[in-house]
Design an enzyme around this catalytic site. Sequence first.
Site, short mmCIF file in Angstrom:
data_model
loop_
_atom_site.label_atom_id
_atom_site.label_comp_id
_atom_site.label_asym_id
_atom_site.label_seq_id
_atom_site.Cartn_x
_atom_site.Cartn_y
_atom_site.Cartn_z
N ASP A 36 0.84 -1.24 -0.03
CA ASP A 36 -0.14 0.12 -0.09
C ASP A 36 0.97 1.20 0.07
OD1 ASP A 36 -2.42 1.23 0.23
OD2 ASP A 36 -2.15 1.63 2.29
N ARG A 93 -9.84 -13.37 8.24
CA ARG A 93 -8.88 -14.00 7.70
C ARG A 93 -9.04 -15.45 7.04
NH1 ARG A 93 -4.25 -11.47 8.82
NH2 ARG A 93 -3.84 -10.38 11.13
#
Lengths: 188, 125
Positions: free
Chosen positions: A104, A167
């Site tokens: 990111d 997750r």
Amino acid sequence: MGHSENGEIGVVYLTRAEIAARVDELGSAIGEAYDGLDPILVAPLKSSVVFLADLTRALRIPHTLDVIELAPYTDGQDGGVRLLKDVDSPLEGRHVLLVEDIVDTGLTLHFLCRTLGLRGPASLAAVTLLDRPHRRLVDELPLRFTGFTVPDELFAGYGLGLDERWRALPDLHVVSSIALPQAATEAA
Amino acid sequence: MAQVRDESPVFQAYCGSEPPRFANRIEVECAKILDYYGIPWDYEPHSFVLERDDEGRVVSAFTPDFYLPEQNLFIEVTVMKQSLVTRKNRKLREVHRLYPHVRVKLFYRRDIERLAQRYRLRLAS
């Protein structure tokens, strides 16, 4: 695992089949690039472990695995990044491929490259499942392989979690705004 | 604008000469993240003149909040809603037009919220 067990989450962005196909392509590309080099794949815990598990099985050349864990940033913490777990293997002379779930800002990958680069690897590069370049702060990253370039959204599933939720979902989801914790939506 | 006193003002990667005087809590948090990852940063080191009057006095300027020397990148942080940043966007376009070699990145409220999510920040002071 049903989505109802995980609370509200957004729509599927990438199905498990789409991810599997792309991971297989990445395995082939990495295998070609590193043939005969016995690379070591190093993944930062925890979000990358699902991707690492699939990538290692898609990589049809001899290679080894290792993991590293950075202490999460916590508000008000001083003193820089701390390693909670270092790699077990010496990296000197090895061809190191960092395995990231998502890049990111580039801050984490930049830190890892700077830290592991001091240990004398023969080469140091990275593969990421997701590249979200919208907020990139560090441009000079050795990002050699990318699974998907994704838009400016939050994602969960396929190893990626938010506050440890989601997750285990096999598909990659866009996280809807109603699923975000309050801390993410308050503004000063 | 009232300035914010940081409760832990010892920064490792700050490369300015004077202690930074942040304008709001968000800027403090951004500084902490940069510092945490060891990215050298400076605070408001440069103002870009956008307009002068007939006598050469500056009537409009733009001062980005952060400068990252290793990346040669300026960062402006705003917590205004996306719909209210028209004036800031216009200034940024002017910077790009007048100083095309300068790299400036604007972090909107949405971007900060994303960072807050990732780094578990308390944005409310």
